[in-house]
Design an enzyme around this catalytic site. Structure first.
Site, PDB file in Angstrom:
ATOM      1  N   GLY A  31       0.829  -1.210   0.000  1.00 34.32           N
ATOM      2  CA  GLY A  31       0.000   0.000   0.000  1.00 34.32           C
ATOM      3  C   GLY A  31       0.857   1.252   0.000  1.00 34.32           C
ATOM      4  N   HIS A  34       2.471   4.923  -4.738  1.00 34.14           N
ATOM      5  CA  HIS A  34       3.001   6.110  -5.405  1.00 34.14           C
ATOM      6  C   HIS A  34       3.235   5.752  -6.868  1.00 34.14           C
ATOM      7  CE1 HIS A  34       6.890   4.168  -5.187  1.00 34.14           C
ATOM      8  NE2 HIS A  34       6.809   4.114  -3.870  1.00 34.14           N
ATOM      9  N   GLU A  35       3.761   6.729  -7.610  1.00 28.73           N
ATOM     10  CA  GLU A  35       3.927   6.559  -9.055  1.00 28.73           C
ATOM     11  C   GLU A  35       4.744   5.298  -9.409  1.00 28.73           C
ATOM     12  OE1 GLU A  35       2.137   8.183 -11.212  1.00 28.73           O
ATOM     13  OE2 GLU A  35       3.179   7.136 -12.840  1.00 28.73           O
ATOM     14  N   HIS A  37       4.609   2.328  -7.960  1.00 28.77           N
ATOM     15  CA  HIS A  37       3.679   1.194  -8.009  1.00 28.77           C
ATOM     16  C   HIS A  37       2.776   1.302  -9.242  1.00 28.77           C
ATOM     17  CE1 HIS A  37       4.258   1.754  -3.515  1.00 28.77           C
ATOM     18  NE2 HIS A  37       4.669   0.511  -3.689  1.00 28.77           N
ATOM     19  N   GLN A 149      12.465  -2.133  -9.588  1.00 34.76           N
ATOM     20  CA  GLN A 149      13.932  -2.259  -9.549  1.00 34.76           C
ATOM     21  C   GLN A 149      14.545  -1.424  -8.427  1.00 34.76           C
ATOM     22  OE1 GLN A 149      15.857  -4.314 -10.950  1.00 34.76           O
ATOM     23  NE2 GLN A 149      17.837  -3.379 -10.456  1.00 34.76           N
ATOM     24  N   VAL A 177      11.269   4.653 -10.591  1.00 39.08           N
ATOM     25  CA  VAL A 177      10.667   5.923 -11.021  1.00 39.08           C
ATOM     26  C   VAL A 177      11.265   7.027 -10.160  1.00 39.08           C
ATOM     27  CG1 VAL A 177       8.509   7.209 -11.282  1.00 39.08           C
ATOM     28  CG2 VAL A 177       8.564   4.752 -11.737  1.00 39.08           C
TER      29      VAL A 177
END
Ligand code: PAF
Length: 283
Positions: A31, A34-35, A37, A149, A177
């Site tokens: 949970g 953020h971007e 995920h 990653q 990201v």
């Protein structure tokens, strides 16, 4: 978008997906989406899969009960974000559904889990990750499971477990990201004060600088590590490790040579926020 809480219901969902001739993808998370995920959900959707995202704060991977208690939880927000990225279902089981009374099985991953994050966070951390990911793969039965990653050692541990236990799901990874500043996205970034954000930016800066030093002819891993560590300390970070490793085994490398995959990894504290980052080094 379906919100699913039981193993029986998530299996039924997977069976429906397969009956339609589609692939099933799982994006395991704890949970606080953020971007990073959401990019994994989008990557799975882009491959044509129906995506289940699991949201489960796994007690087995926390060594410190206080850390577990303060882990951010906001299911409603996460469900909305997952739906906006194209997920078809959220699997949010209770602790009792995942670890029913009498649960007595453990998984111990040697080698790849022992150094770096394993040493810093305690051996039981990766054992807990390996256990819950194996359970999630068995509960959901996806064709493919996606991981970021950013947690490179976690990915290496999961690949080891999947190979060793002949788990049938493909393990896929999405790139880290980053914010425009270079900071790797993490749910912990929300806890950074302004002065700590400046320290945090030094992590990705040392990774970029290491590649530049390598391009300029410095192939010695210890030399790259010592100048990166000095730069981080100069920026105000407390460094746990900065090292160059083999990306599969996480064994330390002495030199970065053409044709030999190498990964620079770092863990450091900005104030009381512990951050990790990594980047491939190419000679
Ligand atoms: O990376 C995470 O969020 C967790 O370690 C994972 C893979 C979901 C297992 O709990």
């Amino acid at each position: 978008m379906q919100l699913i809480e039981t193993v029986a219901a998530v299996r039924a969902f997977g069976a429906e997906v397969r009956a339609c001739g589609k692939q099933l993808a799982l994006v395991p998370t704890m949970g606080a989406l953020h971007e990073g995920h959401l990019s994994l959900i989008r990557a799975a959707v882009a491959e044509g899969a129906e995506v289940v995202i699991s949201i489960f704060v796994n007690p087995a991977q926390f060594n410190d009960p206080a850390d577990l208690a303060k882990y951010p939880r906001n299911l409603q927000r996460d469900v909305e974000l997952a739906a906006s990225a194209g997920a078809s279902a959220v699997f949010a089981p209770s602790v009792a559904e995942v670890y029913p009374a009498g649960f007595a099985t453990s998984i111990r991953v040697g080698g790849v889990s022992e150094l770096w994050e394993g040493a810093s966070r305690g051996a039981s951390h990766f054992d807990g990750v390996a256990l819950v990911v194996t359970k999630l793969l068995c509960m959901v039965g996806p064709d493919v499971a996606w991981f970021g990653q950013k947690d490179a050692q976690q990915v290496a541990v999961i690949r080891r477990v999947a190979a060793d236990l002949n788990l049938p799901s493909r393990i896929a990874t999405g790139p880290t990201v980053r914010a425009e500043s270079g900071l790797a996205l993490s749910s912990r970034n929300a806890r950074l004060r302004e002065d700590e954000t400046r320290i945090a930016l030094a992590l990705s800066a040392t990774l970029r600088r290491a590649q530049a030093r390598l391009d300029a002819g410095e192939h010695d891993a210890a030399a790259l590590a010592s100048s990166a560590t000095a730069a981080l300390e100069e920026a105000g970070a407390r460094v746990e490790y900065w090292a160059v490793v083999d990306p599969d085994s996480f064994a330390p490398l002495e030199r970065v040579e053409a044709g030999t995959p190498a990964l620079a990894i770092v863990a450091a504290w900005a104030g009381d926020v512990r951050l990790i980052d990594n980047a491939a080094l190419t000679a």
